[in-house]
Design an enzyme around this catalytic site. Sequence first.
Site, PDB file in Angstrom:
ATOM      1  N   ASP A 250      18.754  23.412  45.989  1.00 49.63           N
ATOM      2  CA  ASP A 250      18.099  22.864  44.795  1.00 49.63           C
ATOM      3  C   ASP A 250      17.503  21.499  45.116  1.00 49.63           C
ATOM      4  O   ASP A 250      18.232  20.567  45.454  1.00 49.63           O
ATOM      5  CB  ASP A 250      19.136  22.745  43.671  1.00 49.63           C
TER       6      ASP A 250
ATOM      7  N   HIS B  69      11.365  31.615  39.546  1.00 45.42           N
ATOM      8  CA  HIS B  69      11.540  30.220  39.126  1.00 45.42           C
ATOM      9  C   HIS B  69      10.719  29.260  39.988  1.00 45.42           C
ATOM     10  O   HIS B  69      10.070  28.346  39.464  1.00 45.42           O
ATOM     11  CB  HIS B  69      13.029  29.855  39.195  1.00 45.42           C
TER      12      HIS B  69
END
Length: 410
Positions: free
Chosen positions: A222, A318
């Site tokens: 991330d 995403h």
Amino acid sequence: MSRRRLLGTAGAAGATGLVIGAAGGATGYAATRDEAPAALTAVGSTEVMFHGKHQPGITTPLQARGHLVAFDLAPGAGRKEAAALMRRWSSAAQRLMAGEPTTGGTGHDTGIALDAGPSSLTITFGFGATFFARTGLTDHRPPGLDALPPFSADHLDAGRSNGDLWVQIGADDALVAFHALRAVQKEAASTATVRWQMDGFNRTPGATAKPLTARNLMGQIDGTGNPKPADSDFDQRVFVPAGGDDAYEWLAGGSYAVVRRIRMLLDDWEKLPVEHQERVIGRRKSDGAPLSGGTETTAMDLDKAGPDGKLLIPDNAHARISSPERNSGAAMLRRPFSYHDGISSDGTPDAGLLFICWQADPLRGFVTVQRKLDRGDALSPFLRHEASGLFAVPGGAAAGEYVGQRLLES
């Protein structure tokens, strides 16, 4: 050992740090005032400067432990009391970040972080939209603090959202972070009361042989797409420029922080095969590389198709939907902590992400991207936004100044 040291050296020092910790832990814990403190490792000796053009904790590398706290001014407290509080907080932050004791309201240091060193401690301060009316500074409230729009994944708890004042604490040692938290809470005294507090964590620097982009609790890397300080437009994206409206000049060199408590529905996510998870994200789970090929840092090829003619990075992935290429160049600096608050009444983990992002303009940063995600992100069914906050974070304090002085003494 130099007190200022790049976090990248922590990995090399990790092995010796473990030996020192194992051999010296008992004597360090039992040390008296007459005994010499244990030698600090590279992690413990790293100091982040309090004074500077920008506040610490924005571009500082991710820290192992974090506390986010919002305060509301007490009834009757106004601009004068807020200024005195910011002066106390800034003084305490400067000492704590240097690894020095602070007496606070008790007349003595608690000793919580005795012998720990600075441990990359940062303390960052921000103002919520309601702060300006309560201090008589409405004319100085910047338009960037206009309320965030609602989103379909929102299940927001008002009691854990927003606030007059916001403090972000980060450190690479849990006791150092808690020590700072207690000092900040004590210095608030009768001027402000805690509205909400959230506690988070990241991987400890030095835990791996080479630095890696952080993983979240879904196991995904991330932060790959974050703007980098070396980018020519980094400051333009993250920090408020000088030379704007005089009423908002106090914010020059500062930034806007959007804070979201995002619960991850981990039981549902973990039922998916890894290949399905990767299609939801648009990146390989093992190393963060885009499904279009390459390594983590390889640019995504959003038009590349497989032998079956289908896009390798799905339309609703995403990574595709949140990419600057699909949002007119909009980007924000994400600097989160993970959290775990036990098991909910339904038996599922109360865990997820304390999402913190920094940008020069929330409307062009967070809001632009979140609106796009809100319209079809494959990850959305596995997330629930449970709290939200938006804060204007002043620029750094020069030597002899306190944070927010240009606003509160304008």
